[in-house]
Design a protein around this motif. Sequence first.
Motif, PDB file in Angstrom:
ATOM      1  N   THR A  98      22.226  42.245  20.727  1.00 38.14           N
ATOM      2  CA  THR A  98      21.739  41.015  20.089  1.00 38.14           C
ATOM      3  C   THR A  98      20.948  41.332  18.835  1.00 38.14           C
ATOM      4  O   THR A  98      21.149  40.708  17.782  1.00 38.14           O
ATOM      5  CB  THR A  98      20.858  40.225  21.077  1.00 38.14           C
ATOM      6  N   GLN A  99      20.056  42.312  18.927  1.00 44.92           N
ATOM      7  CA  GLN A  99      19.213  42.669  17.791  1.00 44.92           C
ATOM      8  C   GLN A  99      20.020  43.205  16.617  1.00 44.92           C
ATOM      9  O   GLN A  99      19.812  42.794  15.466  1.00 44.92           O
ATOM     10  CB  GLN A  99      18.178  43.715  18.232  1.00 44.92           C
ATOM     11  N   ALA A 101      23.309  42.825  15.979  1.00 46.79           N
ATOM     12  CA  ALA A 101      24.190  41.797  15.423  1.00 46.79           C
ATOM     13  C   ALA A 101      23.423  40.813  14.549  1.00 46.79           C
ATOM     14  O   ALA A 101      23.905  40.397  13.487  1.00 46.79           O
ATOM     15  CB  ALA A 101      24.903  41.061  16.550  1.00 46.79           C
ATOM     16  N   ASP A 102      22.208  40.454  14.975  1.00 46.50           N
ATOM     17  CA  ASP A 102      21.407  39.490  14.208  1.00 46.50           C
ATOM     18  C   ASP A 102      20.807  40.121  12.953  1.00 46.50           C
ATOM     19  O   ASP A 102      20.924  39.572  11.855  1.00 46.50           O
ATOM     20  CB  ASP A 102      20.291  38.921  15.089  1.00 46.50           C
ATOM     21  N   GLU A 103      20.170  41.274  13.108  1.00 46.36           N
ATOM     22  CA  GLU A 103      19.456  41.881  11.983  1.00 46.36           C
ATOM     23  C   GLU A 103      20.393  42.314  10.856  1.00 46.36           C
ATOM     24  O   GLU A 103      20.020  42.267   9.681  1.00 46.36           O
ATOM     25  CB  GLU A 103      18.630  43.077  12.458  1.00 46.36           C
ATOM     26  N   TYR A 104      21.595  42.723  11.219  1.00 43.02           N
ATOM     27  CA  TYR A 104      22.524  43.237  10.208  1.00 43.02           C
ATOM     28  C   TYR A 104      23.649  42.249   9.886  1.00 43.02           C
ATOM     29  O   TYR A 104      24.619  42.617   9.224  1.00 43.02           O
ATOM     30  CB  TYR A 104      23.087  44.585  10.650  1.00 43.02           C
ATOM     31  N   GLN A 105      23.527  41.023  10.386  1.00 41.73           N
ATOM     32  CA  GLN A 105      24.473  39.938  10.093  1.00 41.73           C
ATOM     33  C   GLN A 105      25.923  40.382  10.307  1.00 41.73           C
ATOM     34  O   GLN A 105      26.748  40.364   9.398  1.00 41.73           O
ATOM     35  CB  GLN A 105      24.280  39.450   8.653  1.00 41.73           C
ATOM     36  N   ALA A 107      28.161  39.020  12.485  1.00 46.92           N
ATOM     37  CA  ALA A 107      29.045  38.038  13.126  1.00 46.92           C
ATOM     38  C   ALA A 107      30.449  38.009  12.533  1.00 46.92           C
ATOM     39  O   ALA A 107      31.436  37.888  13.265  1.00 46.92           O
ATOM     40  CB  ALA A 107      28.419  36.646  13.074  1.00 46.92           C
TER      41      ALA A 107
END
Length: 236
Positions: A98-99, A101-105, A107
């Motif tokens: 989760t971290q 995927a979110d921090e490094y965009q 998606a």
Amino acid sequence: MATNQIFQHGTLGLLVPGLYDGTITAGDLLKHGDTGIGTLDGLNGEVIILEGHAYQAREDGQIREIAPTETLPFASVHFEAPQQTAEVHQLKMTDFQTQVADEYQLANVFAAVRVDGMFKQVKTRVAPHQTKPYKTLVDATATQPEFEGTNVKGTIIGYFAPHLFQGATVGGFHLHFLSADHQLGGHLLGFEIDQAKLSLQKFADFQVHLPIENGDYLAEKFDNDTIDSAINKAER
């Protein structure tokens, strides 16, 4: 040496109905990348490729280096040239994914993910070797040997792919592990990082090389819903 693309031989989808025959040699695969993951002919274990060496995590728990003449039905590789690195500490697998995927965009991005360091806990599984007539992927992986280690030094290697490409590959994270002492390896089911270094490499290009000389592949009638369901069961 192209460092801006993932080269993938075959698709995850072709494994779903049981197309496990190797259709590229390890030697030819390594011309396209020095780092990656895959499986061997007959769905024989989990492949981890690091620093230009391909290793097989076997269903008996042993790790061995793969010969250049051995074949694979599916593998993804790239030439390693990380663009971003960071220290990571005290993270379990779900929180890590989760971290990152979110921090490094991630998606909507293809990315190679590598983590080197100490792990409090690692749990892997290994696909058992299949012989003809092959079972489907779901049936072949219904029972798989699992392995665990504690306080393990090693490397996570794998990929993140946009969910749009589920079927061609695994949408989301697909991660394998190899311990530094080559005593533990396989497809990751869980882990807890103690202290480690994350290396991330994003790609604009995703090259898929299909086994168009394989008669079983040419004759197969693939079903997208079956593929999606099977990947979620077998690869998560």
